[in-house]
Scaffold this motif. Structure first.
Motif, short mmCIF file in Angstrom:
data_model
loop_
_atom_site.label_atom_id
_atom_site.label_comp_id
_atom_site.label_asym_id
_atom_site.label_seq_id
_atom_site.Cartn_x
_atom_site.Cartn_y
_atom_site.Cartn_z
N GLY A 148 -7.97 11.68 15.63
CA GLY A 148 -6.69 11.35 14.80
C GLY A 148 -7.29 11.27 13.48
N LYS A 149 -5.99 10.78 12.81
CA LYS A 149 -6.52 10.60 11.11
C LYS A 149 -7.24 9.31 11.08
N LEU A 150 -8.16 9.41 10.24
CA LEU A 150 -9.12 8.31 9.78
C LEU A 150 -8.61 7.89 8.31
N GLY A 207 1.00 -1.27 0.02
CA GLY A 207 0.02 0.14 -0.15
C GLY A 207 0.75 1.18 0.18
N ARG A 208 0.54 2.08 -0.98
CA ARG A 208 1.40 3.54 -1.04
C ARG A 208 0.59 4.71 -0.45
N GLY A 209 1.54 5.48 0.61
CA GLY A 209 1.01 6.55 1.09
C GLY A 209 1.66 7.93 0.27
N ARG A 210 1.33 8.92 0.83
CA ARG A 210 2.08 10.23 0.17
C ARG A 210 3.39 10.35 0.65
N ARG A 211 4.24 10.87 -0.22
CA ARG A 211 5.73 11.05 0.05
C ARG A 211 6.31 9.94 0.15
C1 BTN Z 1 -1.66 9.23 2.66
O1 BTN Z 1 -0.49 9.03 2.89
O2 BTN Z 1 -2.35 9.75 3.61
C2 BTN Z 1 -2.46 8.63 1.38
C3 BTN Z 1 -2.80 7.28 1.65
C4 BTN Z 1 -3.58 6.55 0.33
C5 BTN Z 1 -3.76 5.07 0.76
C6 BTN Z 1 -4.77 4.59 -0.36
S1 BTN Z 1 -5.27 2.99 0.13
C7 BTN Z 1 -5.80 2.94 -1.43
C8 BTN Z 1 -4.90 3.28 -2.44
N1 BTN Z 1 -3.91 2.60 -2.93
C9 BTN Z 1 -2.53 2.64 -2.26
O3 BTN Z 1 -1.65 2.07 -2.39
N2 BTN Z 1 -2.71 3.92 -1.61
C10 BTN Z 1 -4.11 4.55 -1.63
#
Ligand code: BTN
Length: 321
Positions: A184-186, A117-121
């Motif tokens: 907090g963060k949802l 799963g990818r988040g920002r930055r």
């Molecule tokens: C953040 O860093 O706050 C953004 C997070 C985003 C996560 C979502 S889960 C569905 C989609 N697939 C991913 O790999 N990332 C986004």
């Protein structure tokens, strides 16, 4: 999840014999017992009732494509290519693959868990199985990259609208694209851009991650929240949440495409968790008080020298202690 079909049969909460389950799934009773053990190892509570069979004790919230589609307006179902996956690296990556394969319809992917799963930055987005919502949508815009200013804020407004419609009070937005509840963060939104496939046509992947049932979070370094923790009185269904968010995004996108960001400024601003808070930006070079966003979606800080706009991606905002 190898035991998904079994859990579907047990999800009515009734007692079912091993013989019945084996016959329905076309496997042996020993195989059923192994699946029951595996599900229990994954934390699902199943009671073994002597001489009668098995009964699901904990509630499971299984993803189901038809149930998501049922939440959408009938005319919208036809326009989507909805892929509900058991496991995937990242739903954003999955949508990128669907776009590359030339899906035609709007690609949407939802997964029970993500292995990357990818988040920002460049951060990792923790994506435990069965607990949360991992949803990505492929959106097409015309007019080049310039028309996308403010899009991630528009998506935040759409997610907040969907959650409020489902009964969640006090949904906050943290610039540029975090979803917050008071504790907090949802959730978060990751917008990824694909190059212009044709002149002026840009493909955007909007990835939305939302904590639904999560009760523990390993490797998360900030206060977090979940829908089940904040609103325990609601029976949360990831299918229903997904449906509501897809609808809200599909409502918002044509307005944004046709009219730009303007209509979204007020709905974003009224949920701004930084409003009136002492803030720091650009590594401390800018200090002042949060005062919402401008027409282009930049965050504004009221400093001693006047209002300074802060662009998305440039810096992060910090609340001063
Ligand atoms: C953040 O860093 O706050 C953004 C997070 C985003 C996560 C979502 S889960 C569905 C989609 N697939 C991913 O790999 N990332 C986004």
């Amino acid at each position: 999840m190898k035991s998904k079909a079994l859990l579907e049969l047990l999800s009515d909460g009734q007692v079912h014999s091993g013989e019945f389950l084996a016959a329905r799934l076309g496997v042996s009773r020993t195989a059923i017992w192994k699946q029951i053990r595996r599900a229990m190892d994954e934390g699902i509570e199943i009671a073994t009732i002597r001489g009668r069979g098995y009964q699901l004790v904990s509630r499971v919230d299984l993803l189901d494509r038809d149930s998501v589609l049922q939440c959408l307006d009938p005319w919208r179902r036809e326009a989507l290519s909805l892929n509900v996956l058991d496991e995937v690296d990242s739903t954003n990556a999955e949508v990128i693959r669907q776009v590359a394969a030339g899906a035609g319809k709007m690609p949407v992917a939802i997964a029970d868990c993500q292995t990357a799963g990818r988040g920002r930055r460049g951060r990792v987005w923790q994506s435990p199985r069965g607990e949360n919502l991992y949803l990505s949508m492929g959106l097409t815009f015309h007019g080049g990259f310039g028309v996308l200013d403010g899009l991630s804020l528009v998506l935040g407004v759409a997610v907040a609208n969907a959650l409020e419609q489902l009964g969640v009070p006090e949904v906050g937005l943290k610039w540029p694209n975090d979803i917050f509840l008071p504790d907090g963060k949802l959730g978060g939104i990751l917008v990824e851009l694909q190059g212009e496939l044709e002149e002026g046509v840009v493909q955007v992947i909007a990835g939305i991650g939302l904590n639904v049932h999560m009760s523990r979070a390993e490797g998360v370094d900030q206060p977090w929240s979940s829908l089940a923790r904040t609103c325990p009185e609601i029976v949360w269904s990831r299918n229903q949440i997904a449906g509501a968010i897809i609808e809200a995004v599909l409502d918002a996108v044509p307005i944004f495409s046709d009219l730009g960001f303007g209509d979204f400024r007020e709905p974003w601003q009224r949920r701004d968790i930084f409003m009136g808070k002492p803030l720091q930006a650009r590594g401390g070079d800018v200090e002042g008080v949060g005062c919402g966003i401008d027409d282009n979606g930049n965050y504004q800080i009221r400093t001693a020298d006047g209002i300074v706009p802060v662009r998305a991606g440039e810096i992060s905002l910090r609340v001063m202690q």
